[in-house]
Design an enzyme around this catalytic site. Structure first.
Site, PDB file in Angstrom:
ATOM      1  N   ASP A  70      76.573  55.517 -11.141  1.00  0.00           N
ATOM      2  CA  ASP A  70      76.144  54.142 -11.440  1.00  0.00           C
ATOM      3  C   ASP A  70      76.364  53.853 -12.917  1.00  0.00           C
ATOM      4  OD1 ASP A  70      75.047  54.156  -8.877  1.00  0.00           O
ATOM      5  OD2 ASP A  70      73.024  54.658  -9.618  1.00  0.00           O
ATOM      6  N   ASP A  83      64.227  50.328  -5.033  1.00  0.00           N
ATOM      7  CA  ASP A  83      65.475  50.606  -4.315  1.00  0.00           C
ATOM      8  C   ASP A  83      65.666  49.434  -3.346  1.00  0.00           C
ATOM      9  OD1 ASP A  83      67.726  51.681  -3.320  1.00  0.00           O
ATOM     10  OD2 ASP A  83      66.881  53.617  -2.754  1.00  0.00           O
ATOM     11  N   HIS A 118      72.050  56.976 -10.448  1.00  0.00           N
ATOM     12  CA  HIS A 118      72.961  58.039 -10.009  1.00  0.00           C
ATOM     13  C   HIS A 118      73.992  58.175 -11.123  1.00  0.00           C
ATOM     14  CE1 HIS A 118      71.765  56.061  -6.175  1.00  0.00           C
ATOM     15  NE2 HIS A 118      71.851  57.254  -5.629  1.00  0.00           N
TER      16      HIS A 118
HETATM   17  C1  XUL Z   1      69.733  55.572   0.147  1.00  0.00           C
HETATM   18  C2  XUL Z   1      68.787  55.709  -0.959  1.00  0.00           C
HETATM   19  C3  XUL Z   1      69.343  56.194  -2.233  1.00  0.00           C
HETATM   20  C4  XUL Z   1      68.436  57.100  -2.982  1.00  0.00           C
HETATM   21  C5  XUL Z   1      69.047  57.739  -4.185  1.00  0.00           C
HETATM   22  O1  XUL Z   1      69.160  55.177   1.345  1.00  0.00           O
HETATM   23  O2  XUL Z   1      67.634  55.388  -0.821  1.00  0.00           O
HETATM   24  O3  XUL Z   1      69.702  55.097  -2.992  1.00  0.00           O
HETATM   25  O4  XUL Z   1      67.301  56.417  -3.400  1.00  0.00           O
HETATM   26  O5  XUL Z   1      70.209  58.415  -3.904  1.00  0.00           O
HETATM   27 CO    CO Z   2      66.057  55.320  -2.129  1.00  0.00          CO
END
Ligand code: XUL
Ligand code: CO
Length: 439
Positions: free
Chosen positions: A103, A338, A100
């Site tokens: 980040d 993630d 992001h």
């Molecule tokens: C939140 C999520 C985020 C997205 C990117 O649940 O998964 O981190 O991957 O904004």
């Molecule tokens: Co995500």
């Protein structure tokens, strides 16, 4: 001096190896169904969890030190994270990262122009530091959920001023994604939803989200972005009800607003289970609509009702996921972890254990999914189950849309009653799964 000098280079050593810093299943050069494992599994590091998050939750302070020797909130810290991230990816042989905007650099609370200048500086730095390596951006995104201005959403906000800031952040994040060679650009609508319909114009909000996405596509294509735009569906959290509830909802939305040619799905395992689906289901819905784009790799906890973002260890689930992906002919994006360490797993070593676990879990899933395909029994059972749509005249007519309701009703009248359909043989198929998994 690096940040992770105590950790050796992580290489494939096979399932018998007991070294915690070795892959037991992820063998990048091993060929599975005609393709190298590293091509099947383009892994990515999530900047936010790995380099930014320190374990802080709503009940307590962080437990992990992610300062990397620099004061948080400074560009020195932003650069230290780049250095640490690149060292981390190199040690694991990870070729991609996802980010992001915020980040990468601290957001200036007063002036978006200052933040944007920082993004220019850090992206130059990333390019310089990744030169001569295989490390590239998988996807970028704008964080449109953290700052209080987005409390009522970004594209879905009731404030045109805030909407401008969403547009500005997307524009910049797209530019940085293109500059870093990103393959995708993600929209996760964290605050695009509502808490109560009493104060919500759902139609206006959804139309505005679609317009913002359309503008993003137009601008992205104008600056040479050739990759996929991605929606990452999630049903809830932080909003009570998010508009991109699941893949089927997001695909319907994209089609309604004519965005389906530019967008695909970024499917996150934990979001799937929050929506009451399996990871496999969300992958199938995306694939059958030609919209399987990328994966956010993690795992939820079925006893908890929120997005725990755990590193995946459930091989049964990754096997079924990789089975969907193999049947879809692969994935144009990649596998972004993630995933975050549990709060008490607060050392640098734990960061490596998390990724080794996640990469091995997907590698093993790939190996087992290929074995299911090679075994062939499950595929055959599936084909046989629908075979009479090909072997009978009426079945063929239904499939090629030449049957009429009257004709079918006539057939029914002649038959008087249908034969009972054949057994679905679920338990047998599950037994075959276990034979492949553990045989
Ligand atoms: C939140 C999520 C985020 C997205 C990117 O649940 O998964 O981190 O991957 O904004
Ligand atoms: Co995500």
């Amino acid at each position: 001096m690096g940040f992770f000098d105590s950790i050796p280079q992580v290489t494939y050593q096979g399932p018998k190896c007991k070294d915690p810093y070795a892959f037991k299943y992820y063998d990048p050069e091993r060929v599975i169904l005609g393709k190298k494992m590293k091509e099947h599994l383009p892994f990515a590091m999530a900047w936010w969890h790995n380099l930014c998050a320190n374990g802080r939750d709503m009940f307590g302070e962080g437990t992990a030190d992610k300062t990397f020797g620099a004061a948080p909130g400074t560009m020195e810290h932003a650069k230290a994270k780049v250095d640490a991230g690149i060292e981390f990816m190199k040690k694991l042989g990870i070729g991609y990262y996802c980010f992001h905007d915020v980040d990468l650099v601290p957001e200036d609370p007063e002036d978006i122009n200052v933040t944007n200048a920082r993004l220019d500086e850090i992206s130059d730095y990333i390019l310089e530091k990744t030169k001569g390596t295989n490390i590239k951006c998988l996807w970028g995104t704008a964080n449109m959920f953290n700052n209080p201005r987005f409390m009522n959403g970004a594209g879905s906000t009731n404030s045109p001023e805030v909407y401008c800031f969403a547009a500005a952040q997307i524009k910049k994040a797209l530019e940085i994604t293109v500059k870093l060679g990103g393959r995708g650009y993600v929209f996760w609508g964290g605050r695009e939803g509502y808490e109560t319909l009493l104060n919500t114009d759902m139609k206006l909000e959804q139309e505005n989200i679609a317009s913002l996405m359309r503008m993003a596509v137009d601008y992205g294509r104008s600056i040479g972005f050739k990759g996929d735009f991605l929606i990452e569906p999630k049903p809830k959290e932080p909003m009570k009800h998010q508009y991109d509830f699941d893949a089927a909802t997001a695909i319907g939305f994209l089609r309604q607003y004519g965005l389906d040619k530019d967008f695909k799905m970024n499917i996150e395992a934990n979001h799937a289970t929050l929506a009451g689906h399996t990871f496999q289901h969300e992958l199938r819905v995306s694939a059958m609509n030609g919209m399987l784009g990328s994966v956010d790799a993690n795992q939820g906890d079925m006893l908890l009702g929120w997005d725990t973002d755990e590193f995946p260890f459930n091989v049964y689930e990754t096997t079924l996921a990789m089975y969907e992906i193999l049947k879809a002919g692969g994935i144009p994006g990649g596998f972004n972890f993630d995933s975050k360490n549990r709060r008490p797993s607060n050392t640098f070593e734990d960061m490596f254990h998390g990724y080794i676990l996640g990469m091995d879990t997907f590698a093993l899933g790939l190996i087992k999914a290929a074995e299911i395909i090679e075994d062939g029994r499950i595929e055959k059972a599936l084909r046989d189950r629908y075979a009479s749509y090909e072997t009978t005249e009426i079945g063929r007519k239904i499939r090629n849309h030449t049957a009429t309701l009257e004709e079918l009703a006539g057939c029914a009248a002649q038959m008087k009653k249908p034969a009972c359909p054949e057994s679905g043989r679920q338990e047998l198929l599950e037994q075959i799964m276990n034979e492949v998994m553990f045989g």
